[in-house]
Write an enzyme that holds these catalytic residues in place. Structure first.
Site, short mmCIF file in Angstrom:
data_model
loop_
_atom_site.label_atom_id
_atom_site.label_comp_id
_atom_site.label_asym_id
_atom_site.label_seq_id
_atom_site.Cartn_x
_atom_site.Cartn_y
_atom_site.Cartn_z
N ARG A 82 0.84 -1.19 0.00
CA ARG A 82 0.00 0.00 0.00
C ARG A 82 0.88 1.25 0.00
NH1 ARG A 82 -5.14 1.75 -1.09
NH2 ARG A 82 -6.15 2.82 0.64
N GLY A 124 -13.91 0.27 -4.79
CA GLY A 124 -13.90 1.20 -3.65
C GLY A 124 -14.58 0.57 -2.46
N THR A 161 -9.96 0.23 -9.38
CA THR A 161 -8.96 -0.61 -8.75
C THR A 161 -9.00 -1.82 -9.64
OG1 THR A 161 -9.36 0.32 -6.56
CG2 THR A 161 -8.66 -1.97 -6.59
N ASN A 180 -6.38 4.28 -6.97
CA ASN A 180 -7.55 4.86 -6.31
C ASN A 180 -8.60 5.21 -7.36
OD1 ASN A 180 -9.19 5.48 -4.23
ND2 ASN A 180 -8.37 7.51 -3.87
N SER A 219 -7.73 1.07 3.43
CA SER A 219 -8.22 0.55 2.14
C SER A 219 -9.43 -0.35 2.36
CB SER A 219 -7.09 -0.25 1.49
OG SER A 219 -7.56 -0.91 0.33
N SER A 220 -10.16 -0.58 1.27
CA SER A 220 -11.23 -1.59 1.30
C SER A 220 -10.85 -2.82 0.50
CB SER A 220 -12.51 -1.00 0.69
OG SER A 220 -12.95 0.09 1.44
N1 GLY Z 1 -8.52 3.10 -3.16
C1 GLY Z 1 -9.53 2.18 -2.84
C2 GLY Z 1 -9.19 1.32 -1.67
O1 GLY Z 1 -8.03 1.08 -1.41
O2 GLY Z 1 -10.07 0.89 -0.98
#
Ligand code: GLY
Length: 565
Positions: free
Chosen positions: A103, A469, A376, A396, A447-448
């Site tokens: 990340r 997202g 993503t 993102n 993050s998700s």
């Molecule tokens: N940028 C989307 C996530 O990492 O959840």
């Protein structure tokens, strides 16, 4: 020989100007495939083919993942990247699992209120546009780290297919042409030069897309590994890009970036064991919470996408996302109560006020709006020995910050928007956050992303993940339950329409034609607000069938495609 055949394939796609047809995709797209040995499912057919050829050439699932990741940076620039970050779950053939966190990190000069004006209000767009929105990229370090630990083929072989495609170009699909055209204004606005993706005439399906600057950067990475990106000419060009606008990433930030091996989140659901991503992703914990909340109920008896099952699942989603907003952030900086959140007792306590007859109520607060950009990308790979990789990576938004590093040819992320710029103020996904996810120097933004590997009775069962997202976690939740509880074949489990609740805004979002008008009416009668939106997730999944074969399913919401042998 096998690599040679890959190069021929790549050259065919790159140079086949004798296919002037403007109709249909310029290469075969396979939505479903059953194979004996190995499978690669990605967002782009060329990337899936690259992964397959690496596997056929003797590479393992991690080798294929590295080659696919670099290829997606070329053929799927809206989300595939070297200027962003991601997460990878690996399960080797003996069942040993690892989680790699690559990340992005906040630059050292970042600070808590950096996106607020003098009145303490969030400056609209500051965490999303331009170079101040960029987190220190993690992908290249992550891939080098993964290769050191698991790689079988030489590093340079894993970069060659991506370089070929960048130098020779490839034919774009109709969907790619549409997306490239949609963002032309943003590309012009956010660049001081003319990147390869800028085209004054509209892009057409089957146009050839050549990226020479990106090819040069990939060659540096091929020859020098981490130093080819975080030092030398590439680093110099990134810093020039920062200095040309309001960016704050320094050479020191780049040089000190490190990806990290973490212990995955493990949790059991009936006879299944799910292995998913720990913080700084919320994916694993939130998925575990939602599953623990619905596990005591007989979902199958409630019925697939009936008002009863959707109500139950949406209420679990509401509660888990409320916890996400409050408790989840980078565990290197904030004490995340992980064990407590995933405990069964906590799940039943959270559901103690669940009523089958009535929708809950999310707190009254600033309601967020969904942006159209949830870009993503995810891919799933299983090799002939049974090693599996589930990898999700992102810039993102679509094309991240929209800024291409001049001279280096790649998009920079806008991942800083995944921090909570101010408590209670939603980000582009409508997600709110708090102290746990406040900006701090060198912290990773929450993050998700939910790359997940699922075992059944101790054996590899499913490899799954998706972009989307905030909808990533609920999409993985539904696809797993579609198979494990509702008994759907994988293709239907993935292609079926989905729904999503994330606490705030207090609504169930649905894709067109997800639920019948009667079910929507019943949900409204329970007190839910049901709102239509565009597509939710693009899932790439592999299932190990009872006869040992592999079934790969690529989502039908895009050009996604499965390859295998
Ligand atoms: N940028 C989307 C996530 O990492 O959840």
């Amino acid at each position: 020989m096998r690599i040679a055949s890959l190069l021929i394939l790549v050259l065919f796609f790159a140079c086949n100007s004798a296919t002037p047809t403007k109709k249909g995709p310029p290469y075969p797209i396979q939505k479903q495939l059953v194979t004996d040995n190995a499978m690669v499912v990605t967002a782009h057919p060329l990337a899936s083919e690259v992964g397959l050829e690496i596997l056929k050439a003797g590479g393992n699932a991690v080798d294929a993942a590295i080659a696919v990741n670099f290829t997606l940076a070329v053929v799927y620039p809206r989300a595939g990247n070297i200027g962003g970050g991601g997460f990878m779950i690996v399960r080797d053939k003996d069942g040993k699992t690892e989680a790699l966190d690559f990340r992005e990190k906040a630059p050292k000069a970042a600070f808590r209120d950096m996106y607020l004006d003098n009145n303490g209000e969030v400056v609209e767009g500051l965490s999303r546009n331009g170079t101040l929105a960029v987190g220190v990229p993690g992908v290249v370090d992550g891939m080098v780290n993964a290769h050191k630990k698991f790689g079988k083929l030489p590093w340079h072989k894993l970069l060659e297919p991506a370089i070929k495609l960048a130098v020779g170009g490839f034919l774009i699909t109709e969907q790619e042409a549409d997306v490239f055209n949609e963002f032309q204004g943003a590309f012009k606005e956010n660049n001081r030069h003319q990147p390869a993706i800028v085209n004054d005439a509209d892009w057409q399906p089957n146009d050839q897309f050549i990226q020479k600057e990106l090819a040069r950067t990939l060659m540096l990475i091929k020859d020098k590994g981490v130093a080819g990106f975080y030092e030398g000419p590439t680093a110099k060009l990134i810093i020039e890009e920062m200095k040309a606008s309001n960016g704050i990433i320094t050479h020191d930030d780049l040089k000190s970036y490190e990806s990290v091996w973490r212990t995955p989140v493990f949790f059991d659901y009936d006879e299944y064991r799910l292995v998913s991503m720990p913080p700084p992703s919320s994916g694993g914990i939130t998925l575990a919470q939602m599953l623990a909340m619905v596990e005591p109920y007989d979902l199958k008896a409630l019925g697939f996408q009936s008002s009863k099952s959707v109500h139950l699942m949406a209420e679990a989603e509401r509660r888990a996302y409320a916890d996400r907003a409050e408790h989840l952030g980078d565990a290197d900086f904030y004490k995340v109560p992980q064990q407590k959140l995933v405990a069964e007792a906590y799940a039943s306590q959270r559901m103690s006020n669940f009523s089958p007859q009535k929708a809950g109520k999310s707190e009254e607060t600033v309601a967020g709006k969904f942006s159209e950009s949830e870009e993503t990308t995810h891919f799933s790979i299983v090799d002939k020995d049974g090693n599996a990789v589930s990898l999700t990576t992102t810039l993102n938004s679509n094309f991240g910050s929209k800024t291409v590093v001049k001279g280096a040819g790649f998009f920079l992320n806008n991942e800083m928007d995944d921090f909570s710029a101010k408590p209670g103020v939603p980000n582009q996904f409508g997600l709110v956050g708090n102290e746990a996810n406040a900006v701090e120097p060198e912290k990773r933004m929450l993050s998700s992303m939910t790359p997940t590997i699922i075992e059944k009775n101790g054996e590899l069962f499913m490899v799954v993940g998706t972009p989307g997202g905030s909808t990533i976690i609920t999409s993985v939740f539904q696809v797993f339950l579609n198979v494990a509880e509702f008994g759907l074949p994988l293709k239907e489990a993935v292609h079926n329409k989905r729904f999503h609740h994330q606490w705030l805004p207090d609504k169930i979002f649905v894709e067109e034609n997800t639920l019948s008008p009667e079910v929507v009416k019943e949900l409204e009668n329970l007190g839910h607000v049901v709102e239509k939106r565009d597509y939710i997730g693009r899932v790439e999944a592999i299932l190990r069938l009872p006869n040992g074969k592999l079934e790969g399913v690529a989502d039908d919401r895009g050009d996604d495609s499965a390859s295998g042998y």
